[in-house]
Design a protein around this motif. Structure first.
Motif, PDB file in Angstrom:
ATOM      1  N   ASP A 241       0.822  -1.211   0.000  1.00 10.25           N
ATOM      2  CA  ASP A 241       0.000   0.000   0.000  1.00 10.25           C
ATOM      3  C   ASP A 241       0.854   1.258   0.000  1.00 10.25           C
ATOM      4  OD1 ASP A 241      -2.494  -1.364   0.123  1.00 10.25           O
ATOM      5  OD2 ASP A 241      -2.137  -1.744   2.247  1.00 10.25           O
ATOM      6  N   ARG A 242       2.024   1.175   0.660  1.00 10.33           N
ATOM      7  CA  ARG A 242       2.892   2.349   0.768  1.00 10.33           C
ATOM      8  C   ARG A 242       4.306   1.965   0.346  1.00 10.33           C
ATOM      9  NH1 ARG A 242       2.976   6.513   5.109  1.00 10.33           N
ATOM     10  NH2 ARG A 242       3.367   7.660   3.185  1.00 10.33           N
ATOM     11  N   ILE A 243       4.814   2.668  -0.640  1.00  4.55           N
ATOM     12  CA  ILE A 243       6.126   2.366  -1.210  1.00  4.55           C
ATOM     13  C   ILE A 243       6.995   3.609  -1.154  1.00  4.55           C
ATOM     14  CG2 ILE A 243       7.357   1.564  -3.257  1.00  4.55           C
ATOM     15  CD1 ILE A 243       4.756   0.252  -4.184  1.00  4.55           C
TER      16      ILE A 243
ATOM     17  N   LEU B 103      12.513   6.480   8.729  1.00  5.44           N
ATOM     18  CA  LEU B 103      11.432   6.851   7.822  1.00  5.44           C
ATOM     19  C   LEU B 103      10.487   5.677   7.596  1.00  5.44           C
ATOM     20  CD1 LEU B 103      10.234   8.918   5.796  1.00  5.44           C
ATOM     21  CD2 LEU B 103      11.839   8.016   4.091  1.00  5.44           C
ATOM     22  N   VAL B 104      11.040   4.487   7.346  1.00  8.19           N
ATOM     23  CA  VAL B 104      10.222   3.298   7.103  1.00  8.19           C
ATOM     24  C   VAL B 104       9.356   2.978   8.322  1.00  8.19           C
ATOM     25  CG1 VAL B 104      10.327   0.789   6.825  1.00  8.19           C
ATOM     26  CG2 VAL B 104      11.713   2.269   5.351  1.00  8.19           C
ATOM     27  N   ASN B 105       9.949   3.047   9.495  1.00  2.00           N
ATOM     28  CA  ASN B 105       9.211   2.723  10.716  1.00  2.00           C
ATOM     29  C   ASN B 105       8.131   3.752  11.033  1.00  2.00           C
ATOM     30  OD1 ASN B 105      10.654   0.351  11.260  1.00  2.00           O
ATOM     31  ND2 ASN B 105      12.303   1.491  12.264  1.00  2.00           N
ATOM     32  N   GLU B 106       8.465   5.014  10.866  1.00  2.00           N
ATOM     33  CA  GLU B 106       7.512   6.065  11.235  1.00  2.00           C
ATOM     34  C   GLU B 106       6.374   6.206  10.226  1.00  2.00           C
ATOM     35  OE1 GLU B 106       9.692   9.645  11.855  1.00  2.00           O
ATOM     36  OE2 GLU B 106      10.486   9.028  13.806  1.00  2.00           O
ATOM     37  N   GLU B 107       6.668   6.003   8.954  1.00  2.00           N
ATOM     38  CA  GLU B 107       5.660   6.209   7.910  1.00  2.00           C
ATOM     39  C   GLU B 107       4.926   4.935   7.516  1.00  2.00           C
ATOM     40  OE1 GLU B 107       4.745   9.120   6.814  1.00  2.00           O
ATOM     41  OE2 GLU B 107       6.246  10.196   8.002  1.00  2.00           O
ATOM     42  N   GLY B 108       5.409   3.791   7.998  1.00  2.00           N
ATOM     43  CA  GLY B 108       4.716   2.540   7.722  1.00  2.00           C
ATOM     44  C   GLY B 108       4.843   2.046   6.296  1.00  2.00           C
ATOM     45  N   TYR B 109       5.978   2.274   5.669  1.00  2.00           N
ATOM     46  CA  TYR B 109       6.176   1.770   4.309  1.00  2.00           C
ATOM     47  C   TYR B 109       6.326   0.248   4.336  1.00  2.00           C
ATOM     48  CZ  TYR B 109       6.934   6.559   2.738  1.00  2.00           C
ATOM     49  OH  TYR B 109       6.765   7.887   2.428  1.00  2.00           O
TER      50      TYR B 109
ATOM     51  N   ASP C  20      11.288  -8.129   7.804  1.00  2.00           N
ATOM     52  CA  ASP C  20      10.358  -8.249   8.923  1.00  2.00           C
ATOM     53  C   ASP C  20       9.347  -7.114   8.929  1.00  2.00           C
ATOM     54  OD1 ASP C  20      11.676 -10.511   9.773  1.00  2.00           O
ATOM     55  OD2 ASP C  20      13.044  -9.408  11.076  1.00  2.00           O
ATOM     56  N   VAL C  21       9.807  -5.909   8.590  1.00  2.00           N
ATOM     57  CA  VAL C  21       8.942  -4.737   8.596  1.00  2.00           C
ATOM     58  C   VAL C  21       8.614  -4.273   7.188  1.00  2.00           C
ATOM     59  CG1 VAL C  21       8.740  -2.325   9.325  1.00  2.00           C
ATOM     60  CG2 VAL C  21       9.848  -3.988  10.836  1.00  2.00           C
ATOM     61  N   CYS C  22       9.631  -4.305   6.330  1.00  2.00           N
ATOM     62  CA  CYS C  22       9.482  -3.740   4.978  1.00  2.00           C
ATOM     63  C   CYS C  22      10.279  -4.580   3.991  1.00  2.00           C
ATOM     64  CB  CYS C  22       9.979  -2.291   4.999  1.00  2.00           C
ATOM     65  SG  CYS C  22       9.864  -1.410   3.437  1.00  2.00           S
ATOM     66  N   ASP C  23       9.671  -4.946   2.867  1.00  2.00           N
ATOM     67  CA  ASP C  23      10.389  -5.670   1.821  1.00  2.00           C
ATOM     68  C   ASP C  23      11.265  -4.703   1.026  1.00  2.00           C
ATOM     69  OD1 ASP C  23       9.004  -7.871   2.670  1.00  2.00           O
ATOM     70  OD2 ASP C  23       7.594  -7.890   0.998  1.00  2.00           O
ATOM     71  N   SER C  24      12.244  -5.253   0.312  1.00  2.00           N
ATOM     72  CA  SER C  24      13.174  -4.428  -0.459  1.00  2.00           C
ATOM     73  C   SER C  24      13.208  -4.881  -1.914  1.00  2.00           C
ATOM     74  CB  SER C  24      14.589  -4.516   0.133  1.00  2.00           C
ATOM     75  OG  SER C  24      14.621  -4.000   1.442  1.00  2.00           O
ATOM     76  N   TYR C  25      13.210  -3.902  -2.808  1.00  2.00           N
ATOM     77  CA  TYR C  25      13.265  -4.189  -4.240  1.00  2.00           C
ATOM     78  C   TYR C  25      14.305  -3.293  -4.896  1.00  2.00           C
ATOM     79  CZ  TYR C  25      11.867  -4.314  -9.161  1.00  2.00           C
ATOM     80  OH  TYR C  25      11.878  -4.432 -10.528  1.00  2.00           O
ATOM     81  N   ARG C  26      15.140  -3.903  -5.747  1.00  2.00           N
ATOM     82  CA  ARG C  26      16.231  -3.200  -6.410  1.00  2.00           C
ATOM     83  C   ARG C  26      16.057  -3.330  -7.934  1.00  2.00           C
ATOM     84  NH1 ARG C  26      17.500  -5.673  -1.749  1.00  2.00           N
ATOM     85  NH2 ARG C  26      17.499  -7.715  -2.739  1.00  2.00           N
ATOM     86  N   PRO C  27      15.371  -2.378  -8.564  1.00  2.73           N
ATOM     87  CA  PRO C  27      15.031  -2.492  -9.994  1.00  2.73           C
ATOM     88  C   PRO C  27      16.225  -2.647 -10.923  1.00  2.73           C
ATOM     89  CG  PRO C  27      13.787  -0.717  -8.968  1.00  2.73           C
ATOM     90  CD  PRO C  27      14.815  -1.143  -7.980  1.00  2.73           C
ATOM     91  N   LEU C  28      17.363  -2.067 -10.570  1.00  2.00           N
ATOM     92  CA  LEU C  28      18.517  -2.085 -11.476  1.00  2.00           C
ATOM     93  C   LEU C  28      19.505  -3.202 -11.158  1.00  2.00           C
ATOM     94  CD1 LEU C  28      19.410   1.690 -11.942  1.00  2.00           C
ATOM     95  CD2 LEU C  28      17.793   0.292 -13.198  1.00  2.00           C
ATOM     96  N   PHE C  29      19.128  -4.132 -10.307  1.00  2.00           N
ATOM     97  CA  PHE C  29      20.076  -5.124  -9.807  1.00  2.00           C
ATOM     98  C   PHE C  29      20.781  -5.883 -10.925  1.00  2.00           C
ATOM     99  CE2 PHE C  29      21.187  -9.267  -7.857  1.00  2.00           C
ATOM    100  CZ  PHE C  29      21.989  -8.801  -6.832  1.00  2.00           C
ATOM    101  N   TRP C  30      20.047  -6.227 -11.993  1.00  2.00           N
ATOM    102  CA  TRP C  30      20.633  -7.042 -13.058  1.00  2.00           C
ATOM    103  C   TRP C  30      21.226  -6.214 -14.194  1.00  2.00           C
ATOM    104  CZ3 TRP C  30      21.205 -11.598 -11.104  1.00  2.00           C
ATOM    105  CH2 TRP C  30      20.245 -12.116 -10.233  1.00  2.00           C
ATOM    106  N   TYR C  31      21.150  -4.907 -14.106  1.00  2.00           N
ATOM    107  CA  TYR C  31      21.672  -4.046 -15.174  1.00  2.00           C
ATOM    108  C   TYR C  31      23.200  -4.005 -15.160  1.00  2.00           C
ATOM    109  CZ  TYR C  31      17.364  -1.780 -16.839  1.00  2.00           C
ATOM    110  OH  TYR C  31      16.156  -1.515 -17.428  1.00  2.00           O
ATOM    111  N   VAL C  32      23.783  -4.045 -16.362  1.00  2.00           N
ATOM    112  CA  VAL C  32      25.212  -3.752 -16.534  1.00  2.00           C
ATOM    113  C   VAL C  32      25.301  -2.414 -17.261  1.00  2.00           C
ATOM    114  CG1 VAL C  32      25.881  -6.175 -16.557  1.00  2.00           C
ATOM    115  CG2 VAL C  32      25.325  -5.034 -18.709  1.00  2.00           C
ATOM    116  N   ASN C  33      26.516  -1.914 -17.453  1.00  6.08           N
ATOM    117  CA  ASN C  33      26.678  -0.583 -18.044  1.00  6.08           C
ATOM    118  C   ASN C  33      26.040  -0.463 -19.427  1.00  6.08           C
ATOM    119  OD1 ASN C  33      28.029   0.404 -15.815  1.00  6.08           O
ATOM    120  ND2 ASN C  33      30.065  -0.050 -16.631  1.00  6.08           N
ATOM    121  N   ASP C  34      26.141  -1.518 -20.245  1.00  9.50           N
ATOM    122  CA  ASP C  34      25.543  -1.467 -21.581  1.00  9.50           C
ATOM    123  C   ASP C  34      24.022  -1.345 -21.503  1.00  9.50           C
ATOM    124  OD1 ASP C  34      27.953  -1.559 -22.853  1.00  9.50           O
ATOM    125  OD2 ASP C  34      27.874  -3.694 -23.338  1.00  9.50           O
TER     126      ASP C  34
END
Length: 338
Positions: free
Chosen positions: A39-41, A213-219, A246-260
């Protein structure tokens, strides 16, 4: 180039360049951002080149505008970065909310120590300094008895054990040993640091701010930029682009990107970077003049030329680390000539 908001994944994919990583990445990002689980990202924006692409991906996939964009103002940011953030706000029609550090960088460096070489190296040295380590080239067993205490309940040494294992090259991975940085142990034995070293400025400037921020805003989902191809402990600590928390999941959109992949994305979508790249000629942004940067000497020249007030600030904050790093590099050069 006008940026377009998409309401349909198929349309978004159809407009992708003929490049599998980018298309697959959009499918994954769309699924995560529009999942009913979240709900909150929150998405951290730095004004750097990776961040620019991440912003573009997240904004295009955020159908219901669930994402809040934040920026951590460490106090050592380029004016060019601040100007770029305003440009991004206008381009995407969103607000990037700034957050101040828990402790300003000058205060953190004065109280806890200055950064040196890398976060891991600084953390290990910090632990050793707090135990009054004398930079001795002794076996691990000797140093454990000298600087740690034996815990009968845990049946293990407590204190600075991990730092001593780093110092003695006792970890399985060379990445977690002092020899990962060539000749560093020899240098420190011959030239013990006369100032406090620590990575706490990163902790108080960004990491703790985000946790608060994550804890206070409930992301419930945190989006941030890490690329596996960058190397270093920060990127290798993650195995995939997503993990549950435990509180907030993590997502890294560029994780698989290389410079090209980055170059393809920038060209196809007309991504414009800040003047730090286009005018100053920098390869990285972030905290200006950070001693963790391999090319900090070049960065200092750039700061002195384009942002002289900022140059005075970084010299006052990091001067000891700059000089110690220069001495270490001279030491390595001499060793290579032997």
């Amino acid at each position: 180039m006008e940026v377009k908001k998409y309401k349909d994944l198929d349309e978004l994919i159809q407009n992708c360049p003929p490049h599998s990583i980018i298309g697959e990445n959009y499918i994954r990002a769309w699924a995560k951002i529009n999942s009913p689980l979240y709900d909150r990202i929150v998405c951290a924006i730095s004004g750097g080149s990776d961040s620019d692409i991440q912003f573009d991906i997240v904004w295009k996939c955020d159908v219901d505008n669930k994402v809040d964009y934040v920026w951590f103002d460490t106090g050592l940011e380029y004016q060019a970065t601040k100007d770029h953030l305003k440009y991004l706000e206008e381009k995407y029609g969103v607000k990037i909310k700034p957050y101040k550090p828990v402790k300003p960088i000058p205060t953190a460096c004065k109280q806890h120590g200055q950064p040196f070489i890398s976060k891991n190296v600084s953390e290990m040295i910090d632990r050793l300094q707090r135990h009054n380590f004398q930079w001795e080239d002794e076996p691990l067993e000797v140093l454990l008895e000298r600087y740690c205490e034996w815990d009968e309940k845990k049946q293990d040494w407590v204190g600075c054990k991990n730092a001593l294992m780093w110092w003695c090259n006792a970890n399985q991975s060379i990445q977690f040993c002092i020899d990962y940085n060539k000749h560093l142990k020899e240098f420190m034995v011959a030239n013990p640091p006369k100032f406090k070293i620590s990575a706490k400025c990163c902790k108080y400037g960004k990491k703790d701010v985000l946790h608060k921020l994550v804890n206070e805003e409930g992301y419930d989902l945190n989006i941030f930029g890490v690329r596996r191809s960058e190397g270093g402990i920060r990127s290798t600590s993650y195995k995939t682009c997503f993990n549950e928390g435990d509180v907030c999941d993590s997502y890294r959109p560029l994780f698989w990107y290389v410079n090209d992949d980055k170059l393809t994305y920038e060209k196809h979508y007309g991504v414009i970077h800040s003047r730090c790249y286009t005018e100053y000629g920098l390869k990285r942004t972030g905290c200006a003049g950070c001693p963790f940067g391999r090319d900090f000497e070049f960065e200092l020249e750039v700061i002195e030329e384009f942002e002289p007030k900022l140059f005075k600030a970084v010299m006052n904050i990091f001067d000891d680390s700059y000089e110690y790093t220069r001495a270490y590099r001279r030491f390595c050069e001499e060793k290579e000539r032997e």
